[in-house]
Design an enzyme around this catalytic site. Sequence first.
Site, PDB file in Angstrom:
ATOM      1  N   SER A  48       0.827  -1.210   0.000  1.00 35.86           N
ATOM      2  CA  SER A  48       0.000   0.000   0.000  1.00 35.86           C
ATOM      3  C   SER A  48       0.857   1.254   0.000  1.00 35.86           C
ATOM      4  O   SER A  48       1.762   1.370   0.827  1.00 35.86           O
ATOM      5  CB  SER A  48      -0.883   0.047   1.248  1.00 35.86           C
ATOM      6  OG  SER A  48      -1.706  -1.071   1.294  1.00 35.86           O
ATOM      7  N   GLU A  69      -2.870  -5.901  12.306  1.00 39.00           N
ATOM      8  CA  GLU A  69      -3.490  -5.585  11.030  1.00 39.00           C
ATOM      9  C   GLU A  69      -4.922  -6.107  10.974  1.00 39.00           C
ATOM     10  O   GLU A  69      -5.829  -5.435  10.517  1.00 39.00           O
ATOM     11  CB  GLU A  69      -2.655  -6.186   9.899  1.00 39.00           C
ATOM     12  CG  GLU A  69      -3.024  -5.628   8.534  1.00 39.00           C
ATOM     13  CD  GLU A  69      -2.188  -6.240   7.423  1.00 39.00           C
ATOM     14  OE1 GLU A  69      -1.347  -7.102   7.712  1.00 39.00           O
ATOM     15  OE2 GLU A  69      -2.402  -5.846   6.267  1.00 39.00           O
TER      16      GLU A  69
END
Lengths: 377, 377, 391, 391
Positions: D170, D253
């Site tokens: 990302s 996460e």
Amino acid sequence: MTSLLETEDEVMLRDAAHGFVTDSAPVSKLRASRDAGRAFDPALWAEMAQMGWTGVLVPEDCGGADMGHRAAGILAEEMGRTLAASPFLSTAVVAATTLRGVATDRARDALGKIAGGDLIYALAVDEGRKHAPDATAMQAERSGNGFRLSGVKTFVADGASADRVLVLARTAGAAGDAQGLTLFDIDAARAGLTRDRLDTVDARDHARLTFDTVEATGDDVLGEVNNGMAILQSGLRAGQAAMAAELLGVAGGAYAMTVGYLKERRQFDRTIGSFQSLQHRAAHLWAEIEVTASAIANAGRVLDETPDQAQLAVSLAKARAAQTADLAVREGVQMHGGIGMTDAYDIGFYMKRARVGTEWLGDYGYHAAQVAAARGF
Amino acid sequence: MTSLLETEDEVMLRDAAHGFVTDSAPVSKLRASRDAGRAFDPALWAEMAQMGWTGVLVPEDCGGADMGHRAAGILAEEMGRTLAASPFLSTAVVAATTLRGVATDRARDALGKIAGGDLIYALAVDEGRKHAPDATAMQAERSGNGFRLSGVKTFVADGASADRVLVLARTAGAAGDAQGLTLFDIDAARAGLTRDRLDTVDARDHARLTFDTVEATGDDVLGEVNNGMAILQSGLRAGQAAMAAELLGVAGGAYAMTVGYLKERRQFDRTIGSFQSLQHRAAHLWAEIEVTASAIANAGRVLDETPDQAQLAVSLAKARAAQTADLAVREGVQMHGGIGMTDAYDIGFYMKRARVGTEWLGDYGYHAAQVAAARGF
Amino acid sequence: MADTDTALDAFRADIAQWIETSCPASLRNRPMGEDTMVWGGRRWQFKNDAQKDWLEAAIARGMTAPRWPTEYGGAGLSRAQEKIYREEMERLSAPPPLESFGLWMLGPALLAFGNEEQKMQHLPPITRGEIRWCQGYSEPGAGSDLANVQTRAEDMGDHYLVNGQKIWTSYADQADWIFALVRTDRDAPKHLGISFLLMDMDTPGITTRPIQLISGKSPFCETFFDNVRVPKENLVGTVNKGWDIAKYLLTHEREMIGGGARGLLGGRALGQVLGDLEGAMDDPVIRAEAMACEVNSLAFAMTMERYKDRAEAGQGVGNASAMLKYYGTELNKRRYELLMSAGGSEVLEWDGPHGALAPEWLRTKANSIEGGTSEVMLDIIAKRVLELPSR
Amino acid sequence: MADTDTALDAFRADIAQWIETSCPASLRNRPMGEDTMVWGGRRWQFKNDAQKDWLEAAIARGMTAPRWPTEYGGAGLSRAQEKIYREEMERLSAPPPLESFGLWMLGPALLAFGNEEQKMQHLPPITRGEIRWCQGYSEPGAGSDLANVQTRAEDMGDHYLVNGQKIWTSYADQADWIFALVRTDRDAPKHLGISFLLMDMDTPGITTRPIQLISGKSPFCETFFDNVRVPKENLVGTVNKGWDIAKYLLTHEREMIGGGARGLLGGRALGQVLGDLEGAMDDPVIRAEAMACEVNSLAFAMTMERYKDRAEAGQGVGNASAMLKYYGTELNKRRYELLMSAGGSEVLEWDGPHGALAPEWLRTKANSIEGGTSEVMLDIIAKRVLELPSR
């Protein structure tokens, strides 16, 4: 609002309750009661009274332990885990919560007897196949200073065993009106009242009560005439939340039995719990139970802290519990395979109790609609 | 009724169609069209005309092949399998079926041009977000011997590409009335008609058509004034059935791509298709596709043999197809994992087409309600 | 006689005439139930004379086993003729003259795998309803793993000595004979070493005990074998190759159980039944679920039709029968869940105002277990139809 | 300072006062979106001065990293203080002054596994928003099998030589540094032989390429390593033991992604959103599904609360975070399916009258894939929480 985590006291209560139902009220006890045609074991009920469970929602100055709705939910959940049968919900939860909203000596006296385990109450509210207090058609006609009650109530939990019955009847308006309902507290032995125990699949006591001009005095009225729901509402919510907790326990019990079976049972030279498709389904079921447990804890918290705003929390709990118990028993029977279909094995009892508990005081659709209404749609 | 099995002719047609779309209209073709901002490839459409597909529902004496709705469904299904884009459904199915219900020379002439691939039609029926012919609000006001059409139509498949448009407008009553609707057949280039292609996720041509006092003559009316649904109904049903067939193809294509991936892709030192939880889900998906295929075959059969009683069969097919395509694309993307989320891979195109196809001419809820109504509830 | 259109039309007229004449009016147009079924067997008692008359007429023409050869008591019909026969039976609402595991299961097995003596000994009595058969496959502890056969048949030279236990033997307490899977080689791999054996239930050492289900009484039994002596000629097919016969028959069984979902509720739409429960359909949850069940039920009925057409066209159904079994039983469970939910407190009794819905509901839970669980069906589809890899 | 009730009340008053004073009014009460987020980094451009002012105020007090020690740029708050800080931020509708994978992921990893030099080098710049980090875990072809790391780091004596490729990194195209899993021992079993390496994105040989998703543009990139020389001191923890760090971070996460389902739709009830789509709720299918989604969303929000309470009470969440990730993402997909269905033809455009609902809907499909697929989450629950056997 306080945390959703259980306090130390609550953890202790749960441990004690768990130990008690495991030792004194395993499923074999329900089986024995069923085979004997008995709805519950009075000795078990007496023990519950001794431990203070019957007084869990009774004020201390009436002889109760006044532990609150979270505690009541913990007890109900643990009872659900082993399908412990007793008039706990109708008496110690619904009737106790309803009666403590009434400031009469008679109500306080009744609360004391409930706490002592000396009085069993039933709630007679529904007349059709679905929970619908507003649909009450049963008439309570004025007669001198009192009333005469005529009509039929059905699906009255503990109705055949009860000493007294809370009855919702119509003193004004017509079936469907939210107003015009009055709540009565009536001796179950009163003339004109016939009680037929229904042979429901869960082997518990559910009865049809036929009222043929049963006399009631003004003292038998709880709260105000034509405004009975104002009193009954808190009792209904308490009962719905406690039944939700019981259903969570039913789901948890069925889940535990099933996962235990998955770990033991071998087939095709493997433990069946090693098959990934069953693993994923069991894991999903556990996730559903975890999520439902949060809704149950929340319902108890809201009932204890802001009871006037409890409908959303309570309906959320009952809606989730109904769906979760349903999933747990369906998966439980299927994963047990043929053995699970036999009466000799316990898992079927969970399926039967889940079905009945789901219907009592509003099913999934009823409560999901309440949630929707509370959320503005 | 004839058997639900395909005849030898139908099997041959399917094989030929399968070969053609696989070779000449694979998903890469749709991708290329999308990247070029083009709704479909005119050369592909011309080839379909040469093979007689455009005339699949056109009478032989108008130059068509007149193979019937089962055949049209087979073609639509095979097109769905590779997401072959063309105005087949709106032109060769909806318009052709509608026009053959009209006994005018002009209609026969149009049918001949459809069969020849020389005329593209669109159907402008819906004005809101859901399929609802009765909700038509668009006005067609009397003006001399003709009409003036004003209003907005949306989600018009092939609306920006079309040469002519079938338009449903109101000549009596108000939005919501089943009566008072008139069907017009209008040149897409007529003054006052503005067409805006919508940027829909499936990269196909769907347009918003704005009518600003568009002139229509009496000759433009198909069937009777105020009774347009009598003519359009057969076209709508044909389109719904063909879209159901296309969605079955979309489901089948996504399924085939996914099962192929499951057989190739290795992870955790195993082929991922060997994981039992994925196996069971793939098997379930296959079962759903098989069951839906029966409903699709049945819809074609009923449209061919007893078209006046086709609504149940057609709605059943569309309801099933919508649900099955939805399941197939969701499982397809999930089972592909990260790669399935990339635009570079084809599975996402299936998801997008499934969503759009589901909505066109009635979604699952619309058609499930039609089934319920036809079955008496 | 070739199946020309003319010949078939003539057959249709003839068979319709025969049904009209032979099947008493009192038997026709009655809902199917235990009372209307004729199972036959040594201890069979007809419920009425009409049942007896109808069975005798059918036996006389071989119509209890329409496709079996005439020498074994069948009618020797072609596939096309049999289809016409079933259509006419349905049109005239005539019940089957005889139900029997002998007709459905053992007969096809003997026709495919039996020797001539076995066919002559067993098939005619089956067609005449004289001998009632039960099936001994499952064993306690084996569950879905049907090949895990522990009941052993020891070769004693002139006979087999059988010891062990079977479970889920439907109607074993009323059956005259049993066809069973027994282990004849304990050292062979699991699927080998199994044989297909026929036993007279009157043989000393065989006892049965009914099983109580969560839904109440059931036709299921446990069946025990304690030093049972079985003549060696009662072994069907090749010794140690019985699993081939079992697989052949499992396909039949699956189609039977999966099809159960179609004929339910007397052909009425689910929504109509629910409509009788006033107000139930006002709940969007119930209404949406009823719509879904109706859509799926109709599509499944068409699928049964399509697969029947396929079988009649001589195309095999094969492993796809696992799909029919899976889909039909899961759908049926879902329909009964809906009915229970719609019925609310009125259907919680064992026998309440809407009849015995609750035990039926509980009974449906076995549909997706008996005859191979849904999980086994999905395994079969994944491996045999989808050909997904095992590693 | 001990967390007495009095002390905490004082802290609450103080921190509320500070937020009121430091967070400009123009930033408050705004819906979260790309425009409102401050990511920092070498190339960062603030959208407005208010963002810059708020970040500087937060840096000055260490409040970009409330629980990190003050010597690394944090505020050194206790767990109870941090809870109060979050409550006050929420109450006052103040946005986080800084978002960053450095704060969420690398920081906790360095605090747990890094050496003192690494902490001093990397943590303070993270708290000041000077360095923007990205995460290099996934590789093409590895999918859910994160331990299948092929990117190799060869020990060249004074440096590592890195070659390979990462995917799903990302914002790699906007990041200054990357923390990545690399294989340092090719002969060791899969989970061993992995190391945790930090690399400056400006190092020669590192290139990135954005990935287009089915939902359109995305922050995801492919990142390529071609003979990249990395100083040996950039290895965190023990060589070949990087998988321990990865596992530690995966838990973080999961909770982040699973929680996404809670704050959606600006806290409005799903049914209210649907109610804006006039008539949508008349369809019993939509209505029933909306009710189900609402019930499940509320119960899931309570579950997030319960697990947060559990974490704050110092009880571990551990593998149960897999459940939050699984449930939240699956529920979110279901909610968006419902919205698409209710929106009908009005929401089929990439950007239509109801905004960019369609790309959001497509984007949700990645929720149950990224950060561990739903299938991996269920595996974790089954094996670690339920302790189901592997054979």
